[in-house]
Structure formats: C-alpha cells, structure tokens
Motif scaffolding. Structure first.
Motif, mmCIF file in Angstrom:
data_model
loop_
_atom_site.group_PDB
_atom_site.id
_atom_site.type_symbol
_atom_site.label_atom_id
_atom_site.label_comp_id
_atom_site.label_asym_id
_atom_site.label_seq_id
_atom_site.Cartn_x
_atom_site.Cartn_y
_atom_site.Cartn_z
ATOM 1 N N UNK B 306 -6.404 0.943 20.165
ATOM 2 C CA UNK B 306 -7.311 1.206 21.153
ATOM 3 C C UNK B 306 -8.070 2.741 22.105
ATOM 4 N N UNK B 307 -6.283 2.326 22.911
ATOM 5 C CA UNK B 307 -6.722 3.551 23.403
ATOM 6 C C UNK B 307 -6.017 5.217 22.818
ATOM 7 N N UNK B 308 -5.535 4.809 21.766
ATOM 8 C CA UNK B 308 -4.033 5.951 21.613
ATOM 9 C C UNK B 308 -5.574 6.719 20.366
ATOM 10 N N UNK B 309 -6.119 6.276 19.416
ATOM 11 C CA UNK B 309 -6.462 6.426 19.065
ATOM 12 C C UNK B 309 -7.217 7.881 19.223
ATOM 13 N N UNK B 310 -8.338 7.450 19.827
ATOM 14 C CA UNK B 310 -9.339 9.316 20.402
ATOM 15 C C UNK B 310 -7.830 10.199 20.921
ATOM 16 N N UNK B 311 -7.132 9.978 21.826
ATOM 17 C CA UNK B 311 -6.492 11.045 21.810
ATOM 18 C C UNK B 311 -5.664 11.936 20.666
ATOM 19 N N UNK B 312 -4.933 10.490 19.984
ATOM 20 C CA UNK B 312 -4.676 11.297 18.829
ATOM 21 C C UNK B 312 -5.484 12.347 17.747
ATOM 22 N N UNK B 401 -11.123 7.475 8.947
ATOM 23 C CA UNK B 401 -11.096 7.000 10.704
ATOM 24 C C UNK B 401 -11.702 8.274 11.866
ATOM 25 N N UNK B 402 -10.984 9.607 11.752
ATOM 26 C CA UNK B 402 -11.938 10.287 12.865
ATOM 27 C C UNK B 402 -13.935 9.766 12.631
ATOM 28 N N UNK B 403 -14.464 9.688 11.549
ATOM 29 C CA UNK B 403 -15.771 9.317 11.502
ATOM 30 C C UNK B 403 -16.052 8.096 12.234
ATOM 31 N N UNK B 406 -15.501 8.795 15.928
ATOM 32 C CA UNK B 406 -16.274 8.765 16.973
ATOM 33 C C UNK B 406 -17.377 8.725 17.049
ATOM 34 N N UNK B 407 -18.206 7.168 16.335
ATOM 35 C CA UNK B 407 -18.827 7.255 16.376
ATOM 36 C C UNK B 407 -19.371 6.995 17.689
ATOM 37 N N UNK B 408 -18.751 6.388 18.531
ATOM 38 C CA UNK B 408 -19.903 5.993 19.600
ATOM 39 C C UNK B 408 -19.307 7.412 20.504
ATOM 40 N N UNK B 414 -26.502 10.974 20.343
ATOM 41 C CA UNK B 414 -27.906 10.841 19.217
ATOM 42 C C UNK B 414 -27.478 11.423 18.062
ATOM 43 N N UNK B 415 -26.155 11.239 18.093
ATOM 44 C CA UNK B 415 -25.812 11.038 16.428
ATOM 45 C C UNK B 415 -25.653 10.675 15.709
ATOM 46 N N UNK B 416 -24.026 9.810 14.826
ATOM 47 C CA UNK B 416 -23.233 8.966 14.102
ATOM 48 C C UNK B 416 -22.214 9.392 13.748
ATOM 49 N N UNK B 417 -21.261 8.506 13.358
ATOM 50 C CA UNK B 417 -20.441 8.682 13.217
ATOM 51 C C UNK B 417 -20.487 9.969 12.188
#
Lengths: 95, 691
Positions: B306-312, B401-403, B406-408, B414-417
């Motif tokens: 939840x927290x580390x996902x995007x930094x990783x 997973x990256x998609x 990054x979806x949010x 204005x796009x999506x994952x």
C-alpha cells in the motif's frame, strides 16, 4: 453487499452484475465474472484502488468504481463481521 | 531434436490464438526462432508478427494478438476475429494455459465452434504440475474432439509432438457447445436464417458459430455480417436478437459452465491417478485458496504494498535508466565510439589510400559514412539494454502490476492504467508504443494516448542526450537526463488532461489480469531485444546511411562547386531555418539542419551534427567541437527542444494510420513543435541567468 465493500481476505459469490453499460457487462462475463462465481478479495493497490481479486484461479485488478456494480451474496458481510472480531487481516482504511 | 523424419508439409499457414499470458510468444519463438518478420494484416496496414516454422518446410506461423474472447471490442480483438473470418489459416493453434484451464477453455469453446482445423496446445504443463495439478490429455482430447499437445514452450518441451501434429493436417472440430433448450432454439433459428443467406456469406467458418456470436452481441461479427445480408434477413436477425435479449448473458454462462465442467473433469481424473508432484506437501489442488498463496503472492505483498508499491515502482524505473545510461550502456557506447572514430576510421582511411581512392571519396567514407552512421550505431548498446529491461518487466508480469499501481495516477491525467503500458513502451520507441494502444477499448482514450505518446522520450532521442549531456553537464548528468524524461511525462499528462477535457473520454472499464510472476527466459528476452536492435541497425544502414551521404555532399558543395562547409548547401539550408531558434540561443545553421533532418529520424540529429561540425577523427571529437558551438544554457534549451519537438516521420505516419486521419497527425506535428518552442525558450531564459 457490493464487491467494493468486501474486506480483504473475504470470499463470496457474485449475486448480480448491475453494471449499466452492456458492453462492459459482457466484457466482465468474458473474463469469468458471472453470477455464482466465487470471488476472493486479495488486496488493494495503493490509495485503496484498484481492488485485486482472485476468481476461477487467477488474479485480476478491478477499479473501485466498477466493483460497486458487482453485487455479492451475504457471505462476505459475515466474514467482514467476524474479521472485525478476530482481526485476521490488517485493519482496512475505509475508502 | 532434428533427427526425426522430415515431415511432409501439409499445413502452410498456422495461426497462434489464445488468451494473453498463455505463452504464445514463447511458442512462436520456439517454432520460428529468428526466422521472424513483421508483415501487414490483409486489408489493414497494421503490424502482424509472422515467421517461418523451422521444422516444417514452407509453413508460415502467424502470431495473433492475445485476446480473452472472440466477442471483439478492442481494435486488437477485431484484428484477430476479422483475420480468422476472412482469411482463415489452414490450422489454428489454440494456446491454452494448463495452470489456468477454466478461463482458457472458455476461449477454446469459441475457437472450436468456428469449425476451422484446430490443434490445442496445452502450454505450461510444468507450471500446472508445480501447483499439484496434472491434466489428463487423453480425456481432454475426448472432450474437445481435437488433438491436444502438452508443451512447456519456455523450456522448449513438447515441440516434436507439436510439429508432428502440425504436419498431419489438424482435424476440423465437430464441437457443439451444450446450451439450455431455449438458447439452443435461438441459435438454431439464427443459423436457419444464415443458411438461407449462404451465398452472401462466403466464409469458411461454421454458421452456427456466426449465429452464436450474433446472439452474443459480438460487435465485429455484426459489423461484418450485417451489410452482406439481404434487407429481409437482416431485419429477421435483428428481431431475433431483440427477442432473445438475454442471450449475451446466457450463452456466456453456458460457455463458462462447460469450461468449468471440462476443466474439473480432466484435472480431477489426473490428480486421482498420479497425485501432485508438488514439493510443498499435502494435496490442496481443490482445497482452500490460502494454500495456493504461493511465492508470487508473497512477492505481490511487497511490490503492490500500500505504501511501498509506488516508490518501489519508481525505483525500478530509475534502476532501468541507471543501467541504460551509467552501468552498462554508456561504457559500451564509449568503447564503440572510440573504436569507430579511432581504429575503424584509420583502417578505412589506410585501405582507401592504399587502393588509390581520390581524397574526396576517402573523406566521404570517413567523415560522411563513418561520421554519420557511426555516430548513430554507437547507441546500439544503450538501446539494447533499455529494450532488454523493458522486455524483462513485461515478460515477468511486473508491467501488469505497474498498470494497476499507476491506474489512480493515470486517471488524474484523464487516462487509465491500461494506457500506462503503451506509455512505458514509448521510452523504447514511439512507433510500437502507438501500436500497443490497440489494447484500449475506448476510442477516445486510445486517441488521446496516441497523441501523448510522442512526449515519451524514445531511445533515439537518447542519442542526443548521450552526446550533449556529458559534454556540458559533467557532474549533473543523471539529474539532467531524469529532468528531461520527467518533463516529457509532465507534458504528456498536461496534454492528456487538456485533450480529455475538450474531447471527453468514454467510460472505460479497467480490468487487468495479474498473471503469476515468472522468470523470463534469456532466449525470449534476447529475441525481443534483437528484434528491436535489428530495426535500429537497419535504419542506420538505410535511411541514416543515405541521408549521411547526401548531407556530406550538401555539406561540401554549393552552386559554385566544392566549397568550405560554411558556404555549402547545407549551411544555407540550416541558415534558412536557424532564425527560428535565435530566441533560444542556438540559431546556428548546424543546429538548424540537425533539427530538420531529425524530423526524418531522431537519430539523424546526432549524425547530422557529426557531419555539420566536421567531426570524424579522434582529435576532433564531436563533443569537443560542440563546446565551441553551444553554451550550457543553449545546450539545455536544445535538449528540451529535441525532447518535445515534432515526432519523427515514422511516428507521424503511425499516428495517421492508427487514428485514421491526417488531421490528428497534423495536429500532433504542429502542437508538439509549438510546445517545444515555448518550453525551450523558457528553459533558455531561466538557464542563461543561472548557468
């Protein structure tokens, strides 16, 4: 009970797909989302969205917004309540 | 492997069809090796992967896009369905993931109903076995009515049997999906109408399949079939579809019921006989889901944290660029550069002089050809490292997973994952990235993604950064390159938001399968990288070679014959456009002409500078010559301009092809040129006060 309200770790069957766009409904069905299909909530992505679920033996991400249209049977409400008592899963932030 | 009897080729075209993540690409690589090429789909000028089977003479293998259903909604699915319908291959190889049998059999039921000669390739049997499940192949053959060949394509297992079965022409399946009576009647009613219209429907596929697809509401099939029908039949069929309005749901349900039943039947039978080969102990094939929490899930606990996902994720991207620029790519590039401008140039010079070549020809070869083509070829290592890394992320399952991660973030733009994967591929090359948008269902989201991709800094632009950044920003190299990439991404986000507001985007559904992680094989990664590098080298050998020769002549001649370069055609051409760049401080004819040729291909910016500044030997390295021509501020403005300005010619052509209009291609050209001008000007104004 909607899929978007099911806690992590809970398992329930799909009762109904009320997603308004028929094309989207058909797409969900092509990927195995049918009434009666058992769905387990595996985890949530950062910001609590998308929700990652397991069904028919594979995992898939679905947006919170779309998961609101997936109506589940009552099992996941029961699991949600017991989870609150036993604390099996880490506490969930309410979206 | 090769010692089997040569099989007589009876199949000349075999199409690989299956869900994404079924291992289709591995199988394609296994069958064709390096004998692959990119062709066009009939009718539409769209990239098609095809190759020649190594073990069957004259057998062409076609890799269809990976799709979940023949009920086509995305452009990719339409390509596959249209191809199967209008140009049926002599054999369909339906690739099925043995470890995920139920969902893959859903697609199989659609393929079998088509009634084209079919072979089922039961792939990833090793993965299924590792999960304590083995599949009764014989029983599955009985259920499907076609041969089933178990394989583990990424390990190269099962190939011999597959080749044998391909050699013996695969049978036409006699498969009928069991339907409840009401829906059976519906399908029969539609089939009867189609039967009467058979002169208008010259397709090899079964009419029952068309009927089922019609009732399921398959947009591609309806679009193809409806205009061919007589008006009376079209009305009758439309009425039947209205009458049986529940059919899309009910037929899909029947399909999944059949798939689940079949999967259970063939899996259970095998488990009872053999038992699992799992090392993790007790049988839990049918048991609780907790037991199947395997290492892939544990990896997701970290990577999707939840927290580390995007930094990783950001760290992974940083690592990839670090490897491309600092660790692997650049040292190799420098080595190649030294070899080109030193050893090779000297050797070519000596050989030519010894052979009695006139001085002008020696100069053309060393300054024009080696200076131009060599300046581009030195970036092969960096491009190879970048593509190798991107393929690794894609093949391992991390890109999906990256998609999701990054979806949010993408939605904020204005796009999506789903748009995210094409964007990341854009860092490699914009052309395949634009093609990758074909997985997007919503046409407006797709259009916006296509128009935004050119702002993703491709590997060709990398050659310009790799030349200018080390020359001017010694200790800040990494940061400057990162800033460039970031600016491209930000411009993309701003553009997407603006276009999304003015065009509006459709409501799109985000569903992203997360396949279990797996370690990609070196062979598959190498083949993919080779595919891309080959394209780059071919470009260097053709367009860049010819433009380099042309530029060399333009640089040595004017109407008055041979002249110094500053009075040449090239100088007047560059001088004509240079005033445009005066406000950014790089209004020299050399920069002007480099940007002009850069429109043909971004690699040409570097090649042109090599020629225009007269580089080509070790003492006068291009980097040294550039110091005389640029200040750090103008170099920075130039870098930003190159990052953002007009997409290269191939990309513009691809935008036209994929959006279907010159209007959007023209928009992209004008818009990005204006953005580049404004940003470069602003950068120069700030930088000249600071640097």
């Amino acid at each position: 009970m909607r899929l978007s309200d099911c806690p992590i770790g809970s398992k329930a069957r799909i009762a109904n797909l009320s997603i308004p766009d028929s094309g989207h409904r058909h797409r969900l069905m092509d990927l195995g989302w049918l009434p009666g299909t058992e769905v387990t909530v595996v985890r949530r992505a950062p910001f609590g969205d998308p929700i990652i679920v397991r069904l028919r033996g594979f995992q898939m991400g679905i947006r919170f917004k779309d998961a609101q249209y997936v109506e589940m049977d009552d099992t996941c409400r029961l699991e949600a309540e017991s989870a609150r008592h036993v604390e099996l899963e880490p506490p969930e932030s309410r979206p | 492997m090769r010692d089997m009897n040569p099989v007589k080729a009876t199949v000349r075209t075999a199409a690989l069809a299956g869900n994404p993540n079924a291992g289709k690409t591995s199988l394609f690589n296994l069958l064709t090796g390096t004998r692959q090429q990119v062709g066009n789909w009939p009718g539409v000028t769209v990239e098609k992967k095809e190759g020649w089977c190594r073990d069957l003479p004259d057998c062409q293998v076609i890799d269809l896009p990976g799709i979940y259903s023949l009920a086509a909604r995305s452009p990719e699915e339409r390509i596959a369905v249209t191809y199967l319908l209008e140009h049926p291959p002599e054999a369909v190889l339906n690739v099925v993931d043995a470890s995920n049998l139920e969902r893959h059999l859903y697609f199989t039921s659609q393929i079998l109903e088509m009634g084209l000669p079919t072979l089922v390739v039961l792939n990833m049997v090793d993965v299924a076995a590792a999960r304590g499940r083995s599949i009764d192949v014989q029983r599955l053959e009985e259920c499907l009515g076609v041969p089933v060949v178990p394989t583990a394509a990424h390990r190269g297992e099962g190939k011999e049997r597959l080749i044998q079965q391909m050699g013996a022409r695969p049978p036409v399946p006699r498969f009928t999906l069991p339907l409840p009576q009401k829906w059976e009647q519906a399908v029969e009613a539609v089939t009867a109408v189609l039967e009467m219209e058979k002169e208008n429907l010259p397709f090899a596929v079964s009419r029952r399949w068309i009927a089922a697809m019609w009732l399921e509401g398959n947009p591609a099939i309806i679009d193809i079939i409806r205009p061919r029908l007589s008006p009376a039949a079209a009305t009758r069929l439309d009425r039947l579809r209205e009458l049986y309005s529940e059919a899309p749901e009910e037929i899909r349900r029947a399909r999944y019921e059949w798939a689940a039943r079949t999967a259970a039947e063939v899996t259970r039978a095998a488990t009872a006989e053999k038992g699992p080969r799992d090392t993790s102990g007790p049988v839990h094939a049918a048991g609780g889901s907790r037991a199947r929490w395997d290492w892939s899930d544990r990896l997701d606990d970290i990577l999707l944290h939840r927290y580390a996902g995007i930094p990783i994720f950001l760290a992974v991207m940083a690592l990839l660029f670090e490897a491309t620029f600092n660790w692997l790519g650049t040292p190799l590039s420098d080595f190649l550069d030294g070899w080109f401008s030193g050893t090779l140039t000297k050797a070519v010079e000596e050989i030519l002089v010894a052979a009695g070549s006139p001085p002008w020809f020696t100069a053309l070869m060393t300054e024009g050809v080696i200076g131009g083509v060599g300046a581009v070829l030195v970036f092969v290592p960096q491009i190879a490292v970048l593509f190798f890394g991107l393929s690794f992320l894609e093949d391992s399952g991390y890109m999906a997973r990256a998609a999701v991660l990054m979806d949010r973030v993408m939605r904020a733009a204005g796009l999506g994952g789903r748009s995210f994967i094409p964007m990341v591929l854009g860092f490699g090359c914009n052309v395949p990235a634009i093609m990758a948008t074909r997985t997007l269902e919503d046409p407006r989201t797709r259009l916006i993604s296509i128009l935004v991709i050119p702002f993703m800094s491709c590997s060709a632009r990398l050659s310009v950064y790799a030349l200018l950044v080390p020359a001017f920003f010694g200790q800040w190299q990494g940061q400057i390159v990162f800033l460039l990439y970031l600016t491209g991404v930000l411009m993309g986000a701003v553009t997407a938001r603006w276009l999304g507001k003015s065009l509006g985007t459709g409501e799109s559904l985000f569903l992203m399968e997360l396949p279990p992680y797996h370690l990609p094989t070196f062979k598959n990664l190498a083949l993919h990288t080779w595919d891309k590098v080959k394209g780059f080298v071919r470009k260097a050998g053709t367009i860049i070679f010819s433009v380099s020769v042309l530029l060399w002549f333009l640089g040595h001649f004017s109407w008055r014959g041979e002249v110094p370069i500053s009075e040449s055609f090239l100088a007047s051409l560059g001088g004509w456009i240079a005033p445009l760049f005066d406000p950014m401080g790089f209004g020299s004819w050399q920069a002007g002409v480099a940007l002009l040729t850069g429109f043909l291909a971004k690699e040409l910016v570097v090649a042109t500078m090599g020629i225009a500044y007269g580089a080509g030997d070790a003492e006068n390295s291009l980097a040294a010559l550039l110091h005389a021509a640029f200040t750090p501020a103008t170099a920075l403005a130039f870098l930003f301009f190159v990052l953002l300005y007009t997409p290269c010619l191939s990309t513009v052509a691809m935008i036209k092809r994929e959006t279907g209009s010159w209007k959007w291609a023209g928009f992209s050209v004008v818009y990005s040129a204006s953005v580049a001008w404004i940003v470069a000007w602003a950068v120069y104004q700030v930088a000249r006060r600071m640097l």
